[in-house]
Scaffold this active site. Structure first.
Site, PDB file in Angstrom:
ATOM      1  N   HIS A 159      45.650  50.673  38.156  1.00 47.19           N
ATOM      2  CA  HIS A 159      46.199  51.125  36.868  1.00 47.19           C
ATOM      3  C   HIS A 159      45.250  52.125  36.207  1.00 47.19           C
ATOM      4  O   HIS A 159      45.235  52.255  34.983  1.00 47.19           O
ATOM      5  CB  HIS A 159      46.450  49.955  35.919  1.00 47.19           C
ATOM      6  CG  HIS A 159      47.183  48.814  36.539  1.00 47.19           C
ATOM      7  ND1 HIS A 159      48.557  48.675  36.494  1.00 47.19           N
ATOM      8  CD2 HIS A 159      46.732  47.756  37.277  1.00 47.19           C
ATOM      9  CE1 HIS A 159      48.911  47.582  37.147  1.00 47.19           C
ATOM     10  NE2 HIS A 159      47.818  47.015  37.645  1.00 47.19           N
ATOM     11  N   SER A 280      37.914  80.385  34.104  1.00 45.27           N
ATOM     12  CA  SER A 280      38.966  80.649  33.125  1.00 45.27           C
ATOM     13  C   SER A 280      38.837  82.097  32.675  1.00 45.27           C
ATOM     14  O   SER A 280      37.727  82.627  32.589  1.00 45.27           O
ATOM     15  CB  SER A 280      38.803  79.708  31.939  1.00 45.27           C
ATOM     16  OG  SER A 280      39.358  80.279  30.770  1.00 45.27           O
ATOM     17  N   LYS A 286      34.205  77.335  31.893  1.00 47.44           N
ATOM     18  CA  LYS A 286      35.096  76.481  32.673  1.00 47.44           C
ATOM     19  C   LYS A 286      34.892  76.575  34.178  1.00 47.44           C
ATOM     20  O   LYS A 286      34.572  77.623  34.717  1.00 47.44           O
ATOM     21  CB  LYS A 286      36.553  76.857  32.372  1.00 47.44           C
ATOM     22  CG  LYS A 286      36.980  76.494  30.973  1.00 47.44           C
ATOM     23  CD  LYS A 286      37.448  75.067  30.876  1.00 47.44           C
ATOM     24  CE  LYS A 286      38.884  74.984  31.352  1.00 47.44           C
ATOM     25  NZ  LYS A 286      39.326  73.594  31.400  1.00 47.44           N
ATOM     26  N   GLU A 293      44.688  71.200  42.398  1.00 48.86           N
ATOM     27  CA  GLU A 293      45.930  71.246  41.620  1.00 48.86           C
ATOM     28  C   GLU A 293      47.048  71.922  42.407  1.00 48.86           C
ATOM     29  O   GLU A 293      48.210  71.522  42.338  1.00 48.86           O
ATOM     30  CB  GLU A 293      45.695  71.976  40.296  1.00 48.86           C
ATOM     31  CG  GLU A 293      44.837  71.165  39.337  1.00 48.86           C
ATOM     32  CD  GLU A 293      44.389  71.964  38.125  1.00 48.86           C
ATOM     33  OE1 GLU A 293      44.137  71.341  37.091  1.00 48.86           O
ATOM     34  OE2 GLU A 293      44.272  73.198  38.210  1.00 48.86           O
TER      35      GLU A 293
END
Ligand code: ARG
Length: 461
Positions: A159, A280, A286, A293
């Site tokens: 979980h 970024s 970043k 992804e």
């Protein structure tokens, strides 16, 4: 309406419209079947000659012509023509240009229906082998990473909440197991590919004295299709492949998701290599896990392709229908997407770095040793349900004192349960928990080392 040059032989008094020609061509995507198509044609011509349906001289002319066409395609000098519709007619027309009457005999006792059913099988066999190799490489990368971090303990989550301590290697080997089943699924999918449909013709087989067993033998295929309607009209082997690929994408996506979480500032369990990360355009600080992804994101189209193929098939009357041409873009895309995802995944795994300092901070949180403590009570004769409740109360004590279970003094344990003695501390803390989880499938050092040895051996073989 503009008209193209193509006419369908004597039956037609008008050529195809330009608009429809553009709509119906498949050469823009099925050109990649060229090698399968040529191999199939060579086997077919060889069989025709063996059966006396064409002469040996014609057969050699055909084979020579086909090999020359393959060389041209591979050199990039072959002209693929949209007005020749698909790979089959492009190759055949080029062959006729080259070898005249001999070339015109190649299509004896053959239809594009059994031809494309064969080409897709031959193509799929090669692609399955390619994806198989990538899965093996991914397994080897995971095993290598596990071996390099063999003593590292991390929190396991259920979980997405702290659950129990496990070896990082155990967690990595979970994916090795998933990929192993993926390999099995690819193997099952390939059963339907190892059947030669040649001889099935357009739908009814052939009235000519051909020898489909010989064609299959020349192709190295162990079986010949038993029913011409089925052989030309089904694409279940493509669907099985699409499903096996979707399952690989699903496993990759779950892996990517876990490592995206692990790479956050909040977790900080891993540092992805710069070579597989992005920056970024606005925020200079970043470092984003775009490789992971995209692997997760591309899973969507692999699922979409599977659904497209299932839907493509569901309303088709037997046998061949032109709809079947639409099997190609989805299965090509699934294959390429999964192969590319695996190749990038291997780079990510090979270059990742664990951060034991950050992991250690989390091992002290979330009472990961609570289940081990319940086991301890069971060994002291406390019924498990009772033990579960007692440990829950002890966790509550820890929360009140803001400490770990192992920080509680013996009196605090004994206040809750008189059966607890000094030896309880041997069940607490991540090291003790991992050491004790020594049953089959469990995370102990001994078990995991044995699993690593098993995988090393298997992957070397
Ligand atoms: N390009 C076609 C396909 O991919 C080849 C078979 C065409 N057969 C036909 N009867 N039109 O399915």
């Amino acid at each position: 309406m503009a008209e193209s040059k193509k006419a369908w032989g004597g039956r037609f008094s008008k050529p195809t419209s330009k608009q429809f020609e553009k709509f119906s061509e498949s050469i823009s995507f099925d050109a990649r079947l060229y090698d399968a198509d040529i191999r199939g044609s060579i086997a077919h011509a060889t069989m025709l000659a063996e059966c006396g349906l064409i002469s040996k001289t014609d057969c050699s002319r055909i084979v020579r012509g086909l090999k020359a066409i393959r060389r041209e395609i591979e050199a990039g000098t072959f002209e693929f023509r949209e007005d020749r519709e698909d790979i089959h007619m492009n190759v055949e027309a080029a062959l006729v240009e080259r070898s005249g009457d001999a070339g015109k005999k190649l299509h004896t006792a053959r239809s594009r229906n059994d031809q494309v059913a064969l080409d897709m099988r031959l193509w799929a066999i090669d692609e399955v082998a390619h994806v198989y190799g990538l899965l093996r490489e991914a397994q080897a990368a995971l095993v290598g990473l596990a071996e390099a971090n063999v003593a590292l303990i991390i929190p396991a989550y259920t979980h997405l909440q702290h659950a129990q301590p496990v070896l990082a290697a155990h967690s990595l080997l979970a994916y090795v197991e998933m990929f192993e089943r993926d390999i099995g699924r690819l193997g099952n999918a390939s059963c339907g590919m190892l059947v030669s449909p040649l001889g099935s013709g357009a739908v009814a087989g052939s009235g000519l004295p051909i020898d489909p067993d010989a064609t299959a033998r020349h192709l190295g295929l162990p079986e010949v299709a038993a029913n011409s309607i089925d052989a030309t009209g089904d694409r279940d082997f493509i669907l099985e492949m699409a499903f096996a690929l979707a399952m690989i994408a699903m496993h990759l996506s779950r892996w990517a998701e876990e490592w995206i979480i692990w790479s956050t500032e909040e977790f900080g369990f891993i540092e992805l290599d710069d070579s597989v990360s992005t920056g970024s355009s606005m925020m200079p600080q970043k470092k984003n896990p775009d490789a992971l992804e995209l692997i997760r994101g591309k899973t969507a189209r692999v699922y979409g392709n599977l659904v497209a193929l299932l839907t493509l098939m569901k309303g088709l009357p037997p046998a061949y229908n032109r709809d079947l041409q639409e099997d190609k873009p989805p299965i090509f895309d699934s294959t390429d997407t999964v192969a590319d995802s695996l190749a990038v995944a291997i780079e990510v795994i090979d270059s990742v770095r664990f951060r034991p300092d950050r992991i250690a901070q989390q091992l002290d949180r979330g009472h990961l040793d609570a289940t081990s403590l319940a086991d301890y009570l069971v060994l002291k004769g406390v019924p498990f349900r009772e033990a579960h409740r007692l440990v829950g109360e002890l966790v509550k004590d820890c929360l009140a004192r803001d400490c770990r279970l192992g920080d509680l003094p013996l009196e605090a344990f004994q206040k809750r349960c008189g059966k607890i003695c000094e030896d309880v501390y041997g069940f607490l803390g991540p090291e003790n928990c991992v050491k004790r989880a020594s049953g089959r499938a469990s995370t102990s050092h001994r078990r995991v080392k044995a699993a690593l040895r098993k995988w090393r051996k298997k992957l070397a073989g």
